[in-house]
Design a protein around this motif. Structure first.
Motif, PDB file in Angstrom:
ATOM      1  N   ALA A  99     -19.779 -17.061 -15.420  1.00  0.00           N
ATOM      2  CA  ALA A  99     -19.528 -16.785 -13.945  1.00  0.00           C
ATOM      3  C   ALA A  99     -18.284 -17.008 -13.817  1.00  0.00           C
ATOM      4  CB  ALA A  99     -20.332 -17.645 -13.128  1.00  0.00           C
ATOM      5  N   ALA A 100     -17.382 -18.103 -14.362  1.00  0.00           N
ATOM      6  CA  ALA A 100     -16.125 -18.232 -14.276  1.00  0.00           C
ATOM      7  C   ALA A 100     -15.202 -17.021 -14.895  1.00  0.00           C
ATOM      8  CB  ALA A 100     -15.498 -19.437 -15.062  1.00  0.00           C
ATOM      9  N   VAL A 101     -15.651 -16.453 -16.011  1.00  0.00           N
ATOM     10  CA  VAL A 101     -15.122 -15.194 -16.366  1.00  0.00           C
ATOM     11  C   VAL A 101     -15.231 -13.958 -15.458  1.00  0.00           C
ATOM     12  CG1 VAL A 101     -15.128 -13.497 -18.567  1.00  0.00           C
ATOM     13  CG2 VAL A 101     -15.497 -15.928 -18.730  1.00  0.00           C
ATOM     14  N   ASP A 102     -16.512 -13.935 -14.999  1.00  0.00           N
ATOM     15  CA  ASP A 102     -16.774 -12.863 -14.075  1.00  0.00           C
ATOM     16  C   ASP A 102     -15.926 -13.181 -12.792  1.00  0.00           C
ATOM     17  OD1 ASP A 102     -18.633 -11.702 -15.700  1.00  0.00           O
ATOM     18  OD2 ASP A 102     -20.240 -12.588 -14.496  1.00  0.00           O
ATOM     19  N   GLU A 103     -15.651 -14.290 -12.351  1.00  0.00           N
ATOM     20  CA  GLU A 103     -14.766 -14.495 -11.023  1.00  0.00           C
ATOM     21  C   GLU A 103     -13.173 -14.009 -11.568  1.00  0.00           C
ATOM     22  OE1 GLU A 103     -13.731 -18.212  -8.324  1.00  0.00           O
ATOM     23  OE2 GLU A 103     -15.660 -18.323  -9.561  1.00  0.00           O
ATOM     24  N   ALA A 104     -13.064 -14.483 -12.761  1.00  0.00           N
ATOM     25  CA  ALA A 104     -11.483 -14.368 -13.196  1.00  0.00           C
ATOM     26  C   ALA A 104     -11.205 -12.796 -13.450  1.00  0.00           C
ATOM     27  CB  ALA A 104     -11.357 -14.858 -14.620  1.00  0.00           C
ATOM     28  N   LYS A 105     -12.282 -11.894 -13.640  1.00  0.00           N
ATOM     29  CA  LYS A 105     -12.205 -10.610 -13.577  1.00  0.00           C
ATOM     30  C   LYS A 105     -12.128 -10.021 -12.140  1.00  0.00           C
ATOM     31  CE  LYS A 105     -14.915  -9.598 -17.899  1.00  0.00           C
ATOM     32  NZ  LYS A 105     -16.400  -9.217 -18.184  1.00  0.00           N
ATOM     33  N   ALA A 106     -12.953 -10.542 -11.367  1.00  0.00           N
ATOM     34  CA  ALA A 106     -12.853 -10.020  -9.986  1.00  0.00           C
ATOM     35  C   ALA A 106     -11.356 -10.289  -9.398  1.00  0.00           C
ATOM     36  CB  ALA A 106     -13.978 -10.717  -9.340  1.00  0.00           C
ATOM     37  N   HIS A 107     -10.973 -11.394  -9.634  1.00  0.00           N
ATOM     38  CA  HIS A 107      -9.583 -11.705  -9.184  1.00  0.00           C
ATOM     39  C   HIS A 107      -8.527 -11.013  -9.860  1.00  0.00           C
ATOM     40  CE1 HIS A 107     -10.328 -15.095  -6.404  1.00  0.00           C
ATOM     41  NE2 HIS A 107     -11.020 -15.764  -7.239  1.00  0.00           N
ATOM     42  N   GLY A 108      -8.726 -10.021 -10.822  1.00  0.00           N
ATOM     43  CA  GLY A 108      -7.832  -9.158 -11.546  1.00  0.00           C
ATOM     44  C   GLY A 108      -7.020  -9.856 -12.521  1.00  0.00           C
ATOM     45  N   MET A 109      -7.570 -10.925 -13.212  1.00  0.00           N
ATOM     46  CA  MET A 109      -6.667 -11.719 -14.372  1.00  0.00           C
ATOM     47  C   MET A 109      -6.883 -10.876 -15.455  1.00  0.00           C
ATOM     48  SD  MET A 109      -7.982 -15.879 -13.466  1.00  0.00           S
ATOM     49  CE  MET A 109      -8.414 -16.137 -11.789  1.00  0.00           C
TER      50      MET A 109
END
Lengths: 200, 200
Positions: free
Chosen positions: A159-169
């Motif tokens: 979920a942290a990776v998905d959130e990171a992607k969503a933030h554009g990291m």
């Protein structure tokens, strides 16, 4: 209300080392609270068609990075010893960090992992390295390593990776402020904390 | 003896814009002289197997860069308008800069090109854009554009690219101090000037 930031870090990332070592100090001075958010760059790199660190695929960039990191560590009085292999497999370290409560223990463990990896050149893929770090912090290693392999921890990290992607990291480390502003790199840490303090 | 640095800049490079706009100011305050060294990233990217800017091939990185540049330009009170296409073809601008003497004219021309390109979104591949900039600086455009196409200018620019490669450059902007230390990026400009002032 205290201003908060999310600090997204990857244990294999070189510039996450000096950032992890100073973010709590910088944030505290500005009255900002840091949420320590381990994540993995591997899935993000893979989705972009990259199989390893750009510091390996682009030799000139890699050579520059090590010299640049050397200068930064010298200025910050941090030891530097290049781990072998680079990048390190950071999965177990990230799962353990995720399993620890974010009440100071996660930050202390994470800093100790960076010191072992980039200050002493230790292999953080080896459970013994991480076990030793946990024991030094007074945390029983065996049950935590078991917990790190649980489905709930794996899911939280995904979920942290998905959130990171969503933030554009696309790299690490990153700081995200409560209004969703993304700051990439140890170079943007101070600007991120100043931004967080300003928006409150 | 005055401390000197070589400032290697590429006209298509976004972060070279804020760096070009402030380097003379930062250097002068530290008693350091700047050699303005236009170069081309194209041949260096091509040798690394890249056909265009990583900001185009990696969309997340590109989106972040434009937002980051926006924040930097806001802080530095610089206008920002994204040129189309991006990256721009910078060959003629680089040849003209190379043809100009490095006595203030080259720096003034280079800053004006960056303002046109990234401050106003103008196309710097068009000779008229560059001609207008030269005329505004009181430099007769036609003979200089002819001179920019001469073998000696082409060779000098190729030599600059070779020198850039030899210093280990893989991006822009860069500052090289007289002891050969390489500093990459607008983010390292201040550290580079401080380094140059220290070694004298």
């Amino acid at each position: 209300m205290t201003a908060k930031v999310d600090f997204f870090y990857e244990f294999a990332s070189t510039y996450s080392y000096p950032a992890a070592m100073r973010i709590d100090r910088v944030a505290e001075a500005a009255g900002v609270t840091v949420n320590w958010r381990p994540f993995l760059l591997g899935p993000i790199f893979a989705a972009a068609g990259m199989t390893t660190s750009p510091f390996n695929t682009q030799p000139a960039k890699g050579r520059y990075m090590w010299r640049d990191l050397e200068r930064i560590c010298q200025a910050d009085r941090l030891a530097l010893k290049r781990p072998d292999p680079f990048p390190q497999n950071s999965l177990l370290a990230a799962r353990i960090a995720q399993a620890l409560p974010d009440d100071g223990k996660r930050a202390a463990f994470s800093r100790a992992v960076y010191v072992a990896e980039f200050g002493e050149g230790a292999d953080i893929a080896v459970p013994e390295t991480l076990g030793r770090i946990l024991e030094k912090l007074g945390i029983p290693a065996a049950p935590l390593i078991v917990q790190a392999g649980s489905d709930s921890v794996k899911q939280a990290l995904r979920a942290a990776v998905d959130e990171a992607k969503a933030h554009g990291m696309f790299g690490a480390p990153n700081v995200v402020t409560s209004d969703g502003e993304l700051f990439w790199g140890n170079d943007r840490l101070d600007a991120a904390i100043a931004w967080a303090a300003r928006i409150g």
